[in-house]
Design a protein around this motif. Structure first.
Motif, short mmCIF file in Angstrom:
data_model
loop_
_atom_site.label_atom_id
_atom_site.label_comp_id
_atom_site.label_asym_id
_atom_site.label_seq_id
_atom_site.Cartn_x
_atom_site.Cartn_y
_atom_site.Cartn_z
N LYS A 1 41.82 49.36 38.51
CA LYS A 1 42.88 49.11 37.55
C LYS A 1 43.30 50.43 36.93
CE LYS A 1 40.95 46.09 34.83
NZ LYS A 1 40.84 45.10 33.73
N ARG B 1 49.90 44.25 39.45
CA ARG B 1 48.91 43.17 39.53
C ARG B 1 49.58 41.81 39.71
NH1 ARG B 1 44.84 43.89 34.62
NH2 ARG B 1 43.89 42.05 35.58
N ASP C 1 46.73 49.27 32.72
CA ASP C 1 45.82 48.35 33.40
C ASP C 1 46.53 47.11 33.95
OD1 ASP C 1 46.28 46.97 31.07
OD2 ASP C 1 44.18 46.76 30.50
N THR D 1 48.48 47.52 36.36
CA THR D 1 48.67 47.95 37.73
C THR D 1 47.31 48.31 38.33
OG1 THR D 1 48.90 50.30 37.17
CG2 THR D 1 50.91 48.98 37.16
N PHE D 2 47.26 48.30 39.66
CA PHE D 2 46.14 48.88 40.38
C PHE D 2 46.58 50.24 40.90
CE2 PHE D 2 44.83 44.38 40.75
CZ PHE D 2 43.53 44.50 40.28
N ARG E 1 49.14 37.21 42.43
CA ARG E 1 48.26 37.98 41.54
C ARG E 1 47.35 38.81 42.44
NH1 ARG E 1 47.17 37.58 36.11
NH2 ARG E 1 45.25 38.59 35.42
N TYR E 2 47.65 40.09 42.49
CA TYR E 2 46.91 40.99 43.38
C TYR E 2 45.51 41.25 42.82
CZ TYR E 2 46.54 44.52 47.05
OH TYR E 2 46.17 45.22 48.18
N SER E 3 44.57 41.55 43.70
CA SER E 3 43.20 41.85 43.28
C SER E 3 42.64 42.95 44.16
CB SER E 3 42.32 40.60 43.38
OG SER E 3 40.94 40.94 43.28
N ASN E 4 42.06 43.95 43.53
CA ASN E 4 41.44 45.02 44.32
C ASN E 4 40.21 44.51 45.08
OD1 ASN E 4 40.06 44.71 41.88
ND2 ASN E 4 39.48 46.87 41.76
#
Length: 269
Positions: free
Chosen positions: A3, A111, A133, A135-136, A170-173
């Motif tokens: 993040k 995100r 935070d 954004t990634f 909803r993006y996730s690392n």
């Protein structure tokens, strides 16, 4: 991929254009500690804010009344927090609460992004920007990685394993990026991916102006033809890396699941 940063400052590190001008007039050295700052909305709509990042700043800058008064407000704000870690940081008001700043080249991924888009609009910055935070960020990302993540293969993976915020992606690392299966790539394939990434970025630049945003460039109804063609060329090549030709969404998902299972099986042996 992490993040972006969280200042926990009650907005006191943020500067308006007038405040930045006033500050740099009384303390010219302060300009070295002011950067473009992007949350997801700022990033997608090309409306960066300006933020003070005072790591390494000398006392001559910190003692400037226009900065010191902000630090005093941050100190008092953090003291009132219910989090012990934030209260402890009240003694260090010039520091971000969660500092993940990387001022080098990086990719940025919002995100949350509209599910109506064929691709998640991702930024490729050469440096000297700070991500919030919302954004990634992926420091020192290669152009090849950019091409892979800006493909329909990656969108298919996101659609399957990613989360949702209402009807948006909803993006996730951890759930999306870390699990995205990529086949082994040789130097020849990486070179082609670099080239297709350059074509996408060039098409963006060709269709950009001060009024243009990534959100509008990636609107599926009005996406510029040159940008769409650059993505289509990239998609065709990325599909071929996975052994696919003119695949459907279902074909892409099936291939990704198959590759993921193979990779996971190899790692658990």
């Amino acid at each position: 991929m992490t993040k972006g940063s969280s200042p926990t400052d009650d907005g006191n590190f943020i500067l308006t254009q007038e405040e930045e001008q006033q500050l740099t007039q009384v303390c010219a050295d302060s300009s070295r500690y002011i950067f473009d700052y992007y949350g997801a909305k700022d990033f997608l709509h090309n409306t960066p804010r300006r933020i003070l990042y005072l790591k390494g700043a000398p006392l001559s800058v910190l003692a400037t009344p226009l900065i010191k008064s902000r630090l005093e407000r941050i100190r008092e704000f953090r003291k009132k927090s219910s989090k012990k870690s934030t209260i402890a940081l009240s003694d260090y008001p010039a520091q971000f609460d969660e500092d993940r700043v990387d001022l080098g080249p990086l990719m940025a991924i919002p995100r949350v992004s509209s599910i109506q888009r064929e691709y998640v609009p991702m930024g490729y910055f050469t440096g000297n920007v700070i991500m919030a935070d919302a954004t990634f960020q992926l420091p020192n990302a290669s152009l090849a990685i950019f091409a892979l993540l800006e493909s329909k293969m990656h969108t298919a993976w996101l659609r399957m394993v990613g989360g949702r915020l209402k009807s948006d992606f909803r993006y996730s690392n951890t759930l999306v990026y870390n699990t995205f299966p990529i086949p082994p790539l040789n130097a020849h394939e990486r070179g082609y991916l670099d080239r297709y990434a350059e074509l996408i970025l060039a098409a963006r630049d060709e269709n950009s102006s001060n009024e243009t945003s990534l959100a509008s460039l990636y609107d599926p109804v009005i996406m510029p033809a040159t940008l769409r063609k650059a993505h289509m060329r990239n998609d065709k090549f990325v599909d071929s890396i996975y052994g696919l030709s003119d695949p459907s969404e279902e074909d892409r998902v099936a291939k990704l699941v198959e590759l993921y299972q193979t990779i996971f099986s190899d790692k658990t042996r």
